[in-house]
Design a protein around this motif. Structure first.
Motif, PDB file in Angstrom:
ATOM      1  N   LEU A   1       0.030  -6.693 -15.127  1.00 10.88           N
ATOM      2  CA  LEU A   1      -0.411  -7.996 -15.131  1.00 10.88           C
ATOM      3  C   LEU A   1      -1.399  -7.818 -16.530  1.00 10.88           C
ATOM      4  O   LEU A   1      -2.257  -7.081 -16.690  1.00 10.88           O
ATOM      5  N   TYR A   2      -1.295  -8.943 -17.290  1.00 10.50           N
ATOM      6  CA  TYR A   2      -1.993  -9.010 -18.494  1.00 10.50           C
ATOM      7  C   TYR A   2      -2.774 -10.350 -18.548  1.00 10.50           C
ATOM      8  O   TYR A   2      -2.227 -11.298 -18.371  1.00 10.50           O
ATOM      9  N   PHE A   3      -4.155 -10.316 -18.994  1.00 14.00           N
ATOM     10  CA  PHE A   3      -4.904 -11.479 -19.160  1.00 14.00           C
ATOM     11  C   PHE A   3      -5.569 -11.545 -20.483  1.00 14.00           C
ATOM     12  O   PHE A   3      -6.455 -10.642 -20.804  1.00 14.00           O
ATOM     13  N   LEU A   4      -5.232 -12.281 -21.411  1.00 11.85           N
ATOM     14  CA  LEU A   4      -5.765 -12.610 -22.988  1.00 11.85           C
ATOM     15  C   LEU A   4      -5.500 -11.272 -23.430  1.00 11.85           C
ATOM     16  O   LEU A   4      -6.196 -10.552 -24.315  1.00 11.85           O
ATOM     17  N   GLY A   5      -4.280 -10.711 -23.245  1.00 14.38           N
ATOM     18  CA  GLY A   5      -3.781  -9.438 -24.007  1.00 14.38           C
ATOM     19  C   GLY A   5      -4.139  -8.228 -23.307  1.00 14.38           C
ATOM     20  O   GLY A   5      -4.070  -7.159 -23.630  1.00 14.38           O
ATOM     21  N   LYS A   6      -5.087  -8.119 -22.002  1.00 12.34           N
ATOM     22  CA  LYS A   6      -5.827  -6.839 -21.491  1.00 12.34           C
ATOM     23  C   LYS A   6      -5.108  -6.934 -20.277  1.00 12.34           C
ATOM     24  O   LYS A   6      -4.945  -7.782 -19.412  1.00 12.34           O
ATOM     25  N   GLU A   7      -4.751  -5.369 -19.947  1.00 16.66           N
ATOM     26  CA  GLU A   7      -4.132  -5.335 -18.798  1.00 16.66           C
ATOM     27  C   GLU A   7      -5.401  -5.280 -17.660  1.00 16.66           C
ATOM     28  O   GLU A   7      -6.383  -4.687 -17.861  1.00 16.66           O
ATOM     29  N   ILE A   8      -5.107  -5.893 -16.450  1.00 15.90           N
ATOM     30  CA  ILE A   8      -6.050  -6.274 -15.433  1.00 15.90           C
ATOM     31  C   ILE A   8      -5.824  -5.638 -14.211  1.00 15.90           C
ATOM     32  O   ILE A   8      -6.301  -6.235 -13.037  1.00 15.90           O
ATOM     33  N   ASN A   9      -4.716  -4.749 -14.137  1.00 14.54           N
ATOM     34  CA  ASN A   9      -4.317  -4.297 -12.715  1.00 14.54           C
ATOM     35  C   ASN A   9      -5.691  -3.885 -11.899  1.00 14.54           C
ATOM     36  O   ASN A   9      -5.478  -3.945 -10.911  1.00 14.54           O
ATOM     37  N   ARG A  10      -6.383  -3.091 -12.738  1.00 15.13           N
ATOM     38  CA  ARG A  10      -7.722  -2.371 -11.822  1.00 15.13           C
ATOM     39  C   ARG A  10      -8.914  -3.314 -11.837  1.00 15.13           C
ATOM     40  O   ARG A  10      -9.724  -2.800 -11.206  1.00 15.13           O
ATOM     41  N   LEU A  11      -8.669  -4.389 -12.301  1.00 18.83           N
ATOM     42  CA  LEU A  11      -9.763  -5.270 -12.179  1.00 18.83           C
ATOM     43  C   LEU A  11      -9.953  -5.972 -11.049  1.00 18.83           C
ATOM     44  O   LEU A  11      -8.863  -6.560 -10.261  1.00 18.83           O
ATOM     45  N   ASP A  12     -11.257  -6.114 -10.304  1.00 18.73           N
ATOM     46  CA  ASP A  12     -11.447  -6.834  -9.164  1.00 18.73           C
ATOM     47  C   ASP A  12     -11.490  -8.383  -9.223  1.00 18.73           C
ATOM     48  O   ASP A  12     -11.237  -8.842 -10.256  1.00 18.73           O
ATOM     49  N   VAL A  13     -11.584  -9.129  -8.190  1.00 21.49           N
ATOM     50  CA  VAL A  13     -11.613 -10.718  -8.192  1.00 21.49           C
ATOM     51  C   VAL A  13     -12.564 -11.019  -9.166  1.00 21.49           C
ATOM     52  O   VAL A  13     -12.722 -11.968 -10.029  1.00 21.49           O
ATOM     53  N   TYR A  14     -13.963 -10.645  -8.937  1.00 19.47           N
ATOM     54  CA  TYR A  14     -15.086 -10.967  -9.866  1.00 19.47           C
ATOM     55  C   TYR A  14     -14.716 -10.851 -11.297  1.00 19.47           C
ATOM     56  O   TYR A  14     -15.059 -11.646 -11.995  1.00 19.47           O
ATOM     57  N   GLN A  15     -14.446  -9.537 -11.628  1.00 16.07           N
ATOM     58  CA  GLN A  15     -14.296  -9.221 -12.965  1.00 16.07           C
ATOM     59  C   GLN A  15     -13.225 -10.220 -13.511  1.00 16.07           C
ATOM     60  O   GLN A  15     -13.341 -10.672 -14.800  1.00 16.07           O
ATOM     61  N   ARG A  16     -12.163 -10.698 -12.774  1.00 18.72           N
ATOM     62  CA  ARG A  16     -10.885 -11.486 -13.494  1.00 18.72           C
ATOM     63  C   ARG A  16     -11.729 -12.666 -13.468  1.00 18.72           C
ATOM     64  O   ARG A  16     -11.319 -13.527 -14.627  1.00 18.72           O
ATOM     65  N   ARG A  17     -12.521 -13.310 -12.782  1.00 16.35           N
ATOM     66  CA  ARG A  17     -13.031 -14.547 -12.926  1.00 16.35           C
ATOM     67  C   ARG A  17     -14.215 -14.514 -14.130  1.00 16.35           C
ATOM     68  O   ARG A  17     -14.295 -15.463 -14.546  1.00 16.35           O
ATOM     69  N   HIS A  18     -14.825 -13.521 -14.319  1.00 16.18           N
ATOM     70  CA  HIS A  18     -15.778 -13.373 -15.230  1.00 16.18           C
ATOM     71  C   HIS A  18     -14.982 -13.414 -16.665  1.00 16.18           C
ATOM     72  O   HIS A  18     -15.681 -14.042 -17.529  1.00 16.18           O
ATOM     73  N   LEU A  19     -13.925 -13.007 -16.655  1.00 14.30           N
ATOM     74  CA  LEU A  19     -12.902 -13.269 -18.010  1.00 14.30           C
ATOM     75  C   LEU A  19     -12.459 -14.594 -18.275  1.00 14.30           C
ATOM     76  O   LEU A  19     -12.205 -14.951 -19.371  1.00 14.30           O
ATOM     77  N   GLY A  20     -12.543 -15.414 -17.026  1.00 12.74           N
ATOM     78  CA  GLY A  20     -11.926 -16.800 -17.562  1.00 12.74           C
ATOM     79  C   GLY A  20     -11.085 -17.167 -16.362  1.00 12.74           C
ATOM     80  O   GLY A  20     -10.178 -18.335 -16.958  1.00 12.74           O
ATOM     81  N   MET A  21     -10.671 -16.462 -15.482  1.00  8.50           N
ATOM     82  CA  MET A  21      -9.635 -16.934 -14.811  1.00  8.50           C
ATOM     83  C   MET A  21     -10.444 -17.525 -13.416  1.00  8.50           C
ATOM     84  O   MET A  21     -11.067 -17.378 -12.812  1.00  8.50           O
ATOM     85  N   ALA A  22      -9.489 -18.726 -12.978  1.00  9.22           N
ATOM     86  CA  ALA A  22      -9.933 -19.572 -12.041  1.00  9.22           C
ATOM     87  C   ALA A  22      -8.830 -19.738 -10.821  1.00  9.22           C
ATOM     88  O   ALA A  22      -7.630 -19.675 -11.246  1.00  9.22           O
ATOM     89  N   HIS A  23      -9.089 -20.014  -9.681  1.00  8.56           N
ATOM     90  CA  HIS A  23      -8.187 -19.829  -8.624  1.00  8.56           C
ATOM     91  C   HIS A  23      -8.364 -20.962  -7.596  1.00  8.56           C
ATOM     92  O   HIS A  23      -9.361 -20.868  -6.738  1.00  8.56           O
ATOM     93  N   ILE A  24      -7.669 -21.989  -7.372  1.00 11.50           N
ATOM     94  CA  ILE A  24      -7.602 -22.872  -6.397  1.00 11.50           C
ATOM     95  C   ILE A  24      -6.490 -22.468  -5.151  1.00 11.50           C
ATOM     96  O   ILE A  24      -5.445 -22.294  -5.394  1.00 11.50           O
ATOM     97  N   PRO A  25      -7.105 -21.707  -4.272  1.00 15.15           N
ATOM     98  CA  PRO A  25      -6.157 -21.367  -3.125  1.00 15.15           C
ATOM     99  C   PRO A  25      -5.549 -22.280  -2.302  1.00 15.15           C
ATOM    100  O   PRO A  25      -6.025 -23.360  -2.156  1.00 15.15           O
ATOM    101  N   GLU A  26      -4.514 -21.815  -1.699  1.00 19.23           N
ATOM    102  CA  GLU A  26      -3.699 -23.067  -0.827  1.00 19.23           C
ATOM    103  C   GLU A  26      -4.434 -23.309   0.363  1.00 19.23           C
ATOM    104  O   GLU A  26      -4.288 -24.065   1.189  1.00 19.23           O
ATOM    105  N   ASP A  27      -5.204 -22.133   0.837  1.00 18.77           N
ATOM    106  CA  ASP A  27      -5.824 -22.072   2.218  1.00 18.77           C
ATOM    107  C   ASP A  27      -7.478 -22.504   1.846  1.00 18.77           C
ATOM    108  O   ASP A  27      -8.272 -21.592   1.543  1.00 18.77           O
TER     109      ASP A  27
END
Length: 516
Positions: A316-342
C-alpha cells in the motif's frame, strides 16, 4: 378499515439532552396495512415506537389497540398485547443457534431439561408457515445480516405478535436482501399482520407501504396514501424545504496518485483470502467507487487500507510512501480519513462523550493539547462547530452520544472524519441509515472534498450512490476487480453483470443485443 392502533397526544421530553422528542403526536394505523413512518434523523420516529413497545414512558398521551385503551409500561406488556419490535441493531445472541434465539425464554422442556429436537422442529414449522426458510441449527454468528433479520422477525412471530414494528429494517441490508424483505413484509400484510415500517429510504416507501406518515422536529406533519404522493413531496414534508435528490457534479480534474494498492491480498477472519492480488489507484480530486454485493471483500480491503487488518501480500502506498508497517494513528496523521461501515462497533465509543469521540485522533494536536493537558474550551468549541455544520440533532458539546439516533451517530462520524481536510478519504457506506436531507448533505460534503483535491475511495452497496458520486467505478467479485467502468457512461445493467461475476465482454454483447 378498522384501526389496529391509535396513539393520541403523545409527548416525551428528555431533560438530559434538552430534547422534546415527541410533541403532542397523533398516529393511527389501520389493521392489516403496511404503514411507513418517515422523518429526518432525530425527528422522533424511534422514540414514538419505543413508547409503543414499552421501552420509553411518555410524559402524556394515550394508546388504543382495536379501540381499547391500554397501558404499556414494559416490553412484556407490549408482547402480551400482540406488539413485536425488530430493532435496527439486532437483539440476538451470536453464540446461540437460530432455534435457541427464536425460542429464548419459551423453550420446550421436561422437568427443567430442554428438548432441543422439539425446539428445532418448532422453529422449522414456524419458518415453513411464514415462508421464511432458516436452518434452526445454524449459529447466528455465522449468518449474513439479512438472515439474522429473518430470525428476528420469526422470533416476534413466535410470540404471536399481530403488530410488527420494523425499525430501519433495511439500514444494513444489500439491495438483494432489501427486495427479499419487501416480499416478506407484503406477504405478512396479506396474512393479516399490521406492519409499521420505519425508514429513511423513500424509494422503499413507494414499494412497500400502503400509507405513510411523516414526522419532523418531534411533530406529526401528516399522513398520505402512497398512491397519492411522490418522493419529492415526502422529502419536502420531511425536511421542510425542497431537497435536491440529484446533485450537480462538476467535471473531475484528477491530479497525482494519492493512494495505490499493488497486488494486495487480505485474509478474512477465518484465514481464507477475501481479497486476492488486487491493484487500484485513487488520484487527487477524484472519487473511485467500489461496487459489489456485500461480502465480496469490501470490508477486508477497507480495513487493510485503514490499518485495521494486516496484509497477506502486496503493498500500500499513500502520497508515494509505502505504509504497510504504519498503524492506524500514523496513517491518519499523514492525512487519511476513514468513515467505517459500522458506526457502533468501529466508528464510535458509546461509553465516551461527544467531545472525546470527536478528538479521538486529534487530542495530541497543539490546538487541543498544551504540555499534556487538554484544552477543554477549544475542544468544546470544536464540538459545537461540528454539531452546527453537520446538523447533529440532539447533540451538545460534552454530552452523551449513546442517546442519539443511528443517523445522528453517523453524522458524528462523518463530521469528525471530514473536518480535518484529509488528503485521502475512505468512505465505506457513508450514508447508511441517513435521511434524504442528511444524504444530500453528506454527498455534497464529499463532492466539496473532491473539489478541494482529496482523493476518495467510496464503497457502497447503493448503486445510485456509486453512480451519482463516482468518477470511475470498479466492481469487486470474490475479492478481485471484475471490471472498471467510466461512471459517466456506466449503466446499472453493466454494473449488475460484473457484480454477478460476468465480464465486460459479456456486458458489451448484452448491450449490443439490446440495441438490435
Amino acid at each position: 378499515m378498522a384501526l389496529a392502533l391509535e396513539m393520541k397526544g403523545i409527548t416525551k421530553y428528555f431533560p438530559s439532552s434538552d430534547v422534546l422528542a415527541n410533541n403532542n403526536v397523533d398516529f393511527t394505523v389501520e389493521a392489516g396495512e403496511v404503514h411507513a413512518l418517515v422523518g429526518e434523523n432525530g425527528a422522533g420516529k424511534t422514540t414514538l415506537m419505543n413508547i409503543l413497545y414499552g421501552l420509553v414512558k411518555p410524559d402524556s398521551g394515550e394508546i388504543f389497540l382495536d379501540g381499547n385503551k391500554v397501558s404499556i409500561g414494559h416490553p412484556d406488556d407490549a408482547i402480551r398485547l400482540g406488539i413485536g419490535m425488530v430493532h435496527q441493531h439486532f437483539k440476538l445472541v451470536p453464540s446461540f443457534t437460530v432455534a435457541q434465539n427464536i425460542m429464548l425464554g419459551i423453550e420446550p422442556s421436561t422437568f427443567g431439561v430442554l428438548r432441543q429436537r422439539d425446539e428445532n422442529e418448532a422453529v422449522a414449522r414456524l419458518a415453513e408457515q411464514y415462508g421464511l426458510p432458516v436452518d434452526p441449527t445454524a449459529h447466528v454468528r455465522d449468518l449474513p445480516v439479512g438472515m439474522q433479520q429473518r430470525v428476528e422477525i420469526l422470533k416476534v412471530l413466535q410470540r404471536e405478535a399481530k403488530i410488527l414494528i420494523l425499525d430501519e429494517p433495511t439500514a444494513v441490508l444489500t439491495p438483494q436482501e432489501v427486495g427479499e424483505l419487501i416480499r416478506i413484509v407484503r406477504n405478512l400484510s396479506k396474512l393479516g399482520y399490521t406492519i409499521i415500517f420505519i425508514t429513511h429510504k423513500l424509494v422503499e416507501v413507494m414499494h412497500v407501504a400502503d400509507r405513510v406518515s411523516v414526522m419532523r422536529g418531534g411533530r406529526m406533519m401528516g399522513t398520505k396514501k402512497v398512491s397519492d404522493t411522490s418522493i419529492p413531496e415526502l422529502a419536502r414534508m420531511m425536511v421542510g424545504r425542497e431537497v435536491i435528490l440529484q446533485l450537480e457534479k462538476p467535471e473531475a480534474r484528477p491530479g497525482e496518485v494519492v493512494f495505490e494498492a499493488k497486488d494486495v491480498t487480505v485474509a478474512s477472519a477465518s484465514g481464507v483470502p477475501a481479497v486476492l492480488n488486487l491493484s487500484l489507484q485513487v488520484r487527487e480530486g477524484e472519487i473511485l467507487g467500489v461496487a459489489g454485493v456485500s461480502g465480496n471483500g469490501q470490508t477486508e480491503l477497507v480495513e487493510a487500507i485503514a490499518g485495521m487488518r494486516p496484509l497477506d501480500g502486496g503493498k500500500l502506498y499513500f502520497l508515494g510512501k509505502e505504509i504497510n508497517r504504519l498503524d492506524v494513528y500514523q496513517r491518519r496523521h499523514l492525512g487519511m480519513a476513514h468513515i467505517p461501515e459500522d458506526r457502533i462497533q468501529v466508528g464510535l465509543n458509546l461509553e465516551a462523550n461527544l467531545d472525546e469521540n470527536l478528538i479521538v485522533s486529534r487530542y495530541k494536536l497543539p490546538r487541543f493539547n498544551r504540555m499534556g493537558f487538554l484544552l477543554r474550551r477549544a475542544i468544546r468549541d470544536f464540538s459545537a462547530s461540528i454539531i452546527e455544520k453537520f446538523s447533529i440533532a440532539g447533540a451538545r458539546p460534552g454530552g452523551s452520544i449513546a442517546t442519539l439516533s443511528g443517523g445522528n451517530m453517523q453524522k458524528v462520524v462523518v463530521g469528525r472524519e471530514l473536518s480535518g481536510n484529509p488528503k485521502f478519504i475512505i468512505a465505506n457506506q457513508p450514508t447508511r441509515g441517513l435521511d434524504v436531507g442528511s444524504i444530500e448533505f453528506v454527498h455534497q460534503t464529499l463532492l466539496d472534498a473532491r473539489a478541494e483535491g482529496a482523493g476518495i475511495l467510496l464503497v457502497s452497496v447503493e448503486l445510485d450512490e456509486i453512480m451519482s458520486l463516482s468518477d470511475r467505478i470498479v466492481v469487486l467479485y470474490r475479492g478481485q476487480i471484475q471490471g472498471e467502468l467510466d461512471a459517466a457512461t456506466a449503466t446499472e445493467e453493466e454494473i449488475g453483470i460484473l457484480m454477478a461475476g460476468g465480464t465486460l465482454q459479456e456486458t458489451a454483447r448484452s448491450m449490443k443485443a439490446a440495441a438490435s
